[in-house]
Design an enzyme around this catalytic site. Structure first.
Site, short mmCIF file in Angstrom:
data_model
loop_
_atom_site.label_atom_id
_atom_site.label_comp_id
_atom_site.label_asym_id
_atom_site.label_seq_id
_atom_site.Cartn_x
_atom_site.Cartn_y
_atom_site.Cartn_z
N LEU A 63 45.79 36.46 50.68
CA LEU A 63 46.54 37.63 51.13
C LEU A 63 45.85 38.88 50.61
O LEU A 63 45.45 38.94 49.44
CB LEU A 63 47.98 37.61 50.62
CG LEU A 63 48.93 36.55 51.19
CD1 LEU A 63 50.30 36.66 50.51
CD2 LEU A 63 49.07 36.68 52.69
N ASP A 64 45.75 39.89 51.46
CA ASP A 64 45.22 41.18 51.04
C ASP A 64 46.40 42.08 50.68
O ASP A 64 47.04 42.67 51.55
CB ASP A 64 44.39 41.81 52.17
CG ASP A 64 43.73 43.11 51.73
OD1 ASP A 64 43.94 43.53 50.57
OD2 ASP A 64 43.00 43.71 52.54
N LEU A 65 46.72 42.16 49.39
CA LEU A 65 47.88 42.93 48.96
C LEU A 65 47.64 44.43 49.04
O LEU A 65 48.57 45.21 48.81
CB LEU A 65 48.27 42.52 47.53
CG LEU A 65 48.66 41.06 47.36
CD1 LEU A 65 49.08 40.79 45.91
CD2 LEU A 65 49.78 40.66 48.32
N HIS A 130 39.39 41.41 27.88
CA HIS A 130 39.35 39.96 28.04
C HIS A 130 39.58 39.31 26.70
O HIS A 130 39.78 39.97 25.67
CB HIS A 130 38.03 39.52 28.67
CG HIS A 130 37.95 39.77 30.14
ND1 HIS A 130 38.83 39.20 31.04
CD2 HIS A 130 37.11 40.55 30.89
CE1 HIS A 130 38.53 39.61 32.27
NE2 HIS A 130 37.49 40.43 32.20
N ASP A 131 39.54 37.99 26.69
CA ASP A 131 39.88 37.19 25.52
C ASP A 131 39.27 37.72 24.23
O ASP A 131 39.97 37.90 23.23
CB ASP A 131 39.43 35.74 25.78
CG ASP A 131 39.79 34.79 24.66
OD1 ASP A 131 40.87 34.20 24.72
OD2 ASP A 131 38.99 34.65 23.72
N ASN A 133 38.21 40.63 23.42
CA ASN A 133 38.78 41.92 23.02
C ASN A 133 40.15 41.74 22.37
O ASN A 133 40.47 42.42 21.39
CB ASN A 133 38.91 42.84 24.24
CG ASN A 133 37.63 42.98 25.02
OD1 ASN A 133 37.60 42.74 26.22
ND2 ASN A 133 36.55 43.36 24.35
N TYR A 134 40.95 40.83 22.91
CA TYR A 134 42.29 40.61 22.35
C TYR A 134 42.19 39.99 20.96
O TYR A 134 42.96 40.34 20.05
CB TYR A 134 43.12 39.73 23.27
CG TYR A 134 43.09 40.15 24.72
CD1 TYR A 134 43.06 41.50 25.08
CD2 TYR A 134 43.07 39.20 25.75
CE1 TYR A 134 43.01 41.89 26.41
CE2 TYR A 134 43.03 39.58 27.08
CZ TYR A 134 42.99 40.93 27.40
OH TYR A 134 42.95 41.30 28.72
N ASP A 160 43.47 33.68 25.85
CA ASP A 160 43.82 33.36 27.23
C ASP A 160 44.71 32.13 27.30
O ASP A 160 45.73 32.11 28.01
CB ASP A 160 42.55 33.11 28.05
CG ASP A 160 41.80 34.37 28.41
OD1 ASP A 160 42.32 35.47 28.14
OD2 ASP A 160 40.68 34.26 28.95
#
Length: 301
Positions: A63-65, A130-131, A133-134, A160
């Protein structure tokens, strides 16, 4: 346990996918919804293999939201859904009129889960990450052993995976509450805050005047030792386990040196000549908290 629960997974990469995989394992029906450009995980080296591993057995829908037609198609599916999982930066779903305040009007019983890097409020909320960085922002990376003078990057995407697990837990709790009230709710995971909560014991150790929790190889009773054909892990934290271990390796003189860092060399010397299988035959079923360090290829045999 979750048979008949319908889940829409709008997330990308690992955290949301791991969450919905856990829900699927408990019987939920999961529909993975991708943008026309595909999940970014597909673009990584071996990305198609990663995607298949995470979404095997799930329905898939593109789907193109960004288009009204795509958003309307999603709303039609939300009507009959039980759970929606998304991992966009805060504000993205709201700008598409697909945030919780909008979709709960379509389906008040929906459990809506947002997996975020830094939470939905505060100065870091809309920051990309991303992981790694967290782990860095939470202080968890600082606890990793040093390699070439810098903290080693874990071989698993810890934040993650933890985020996906926490999301599945919160969703299950919200579904249980819905069974009582009939109404859904929004739940949120901040992977950075979650990783900070995982540093509870090291923080307590520092408050107690220790440099940290000594479980990264500083103790002879909690160490990875080289043997003739690989490595053995020893995790004999309790005194009876350590005493039994010392007896098996023929070094009962080390029983009182369980927490003496200098004893690591003595244990290493005692273990190095035999293979993993030879040592495991010696330990048998005795309570020693010893296991071989297996490769992925060995685990998958």
């Amino acid at each position: 346990m979750l048979a008949g629960i319908r889940v829409l997974d709008l997330s990308r990469l690992l955290p949301g996918a791991y969450c919905t995989q856990l829900l699927q394992q408990q019987g939920a029906d999961v529909t993975k919804i991708e943008s026309p450009s595909g999940d970014p995980i597909r673009a990584l080296p071996a990305g198609e293999a990663y995607f298949e591993a995470l979404h095997r057995g799930q329905q898939r829908l593109t789907l193109d939201l960004r288009s009204e037609n795509g958003r309307e198609a999603l709303r039609q599916r939300i009507v009959d859904a039980d759970v929606l999982v998304e991992g966009f930066r805060p504000g993205v779903m709201e700008r598409m009129e697909l945030g919780y305040d909008s979709v709960c009007l379509v389906n008040p019983a929906l459990v809506y889960c947002a997996i975020t890097g830094y939470g939905s409020g505060g100065p870091l909320a809309k920051r990309a990450g991303h992981d790694l960085n967290y782990l860095a922002r939470s202080g968890a990376l600082s606890l990793m052993p040093l390699a070439d003078g810098r903290p080693a990057i874990p071989g698993l995407q810890v934040a993650d995976l933890a985020g996906g697990l926490e999301a599945a837990f919160l969703i299950a709790a919200a579904l249980a509450d819905r069974g009582r009230t009939g109404r859904g709710r929004r739940v949120e995971v901040s992977m950075t805050e979650l990783m900070r909560s995982w540093t509870l014991l090291p923080r307590a150790a520092r408050r107690a005047g220790l440099s940290g929790l000594p479980l990264t190889g500083e103790l002879p009773c909690y160490h990875v030792y080289a043997v003739a054909d690989g490595f053995l892990t020893v995790a004999a934290l309790e005194r009876p386990f350590w005493a039994e271990f010392c007896q098996v390796i023929g070094r009962r003189d080390l029983e009182d040196r369980q927490f003496d860092q200098a004893a690591i060399l003595d244990v290493a010397d005692a273990l190095k000549a035999r293979t993993r299988s030879e040592w495991m035959a010696c330990f048998g079923d005795r309570d020693v908290c010893v296991e071989p360090a297996l490769s992925l290829a060995e685990v998958d045999r």
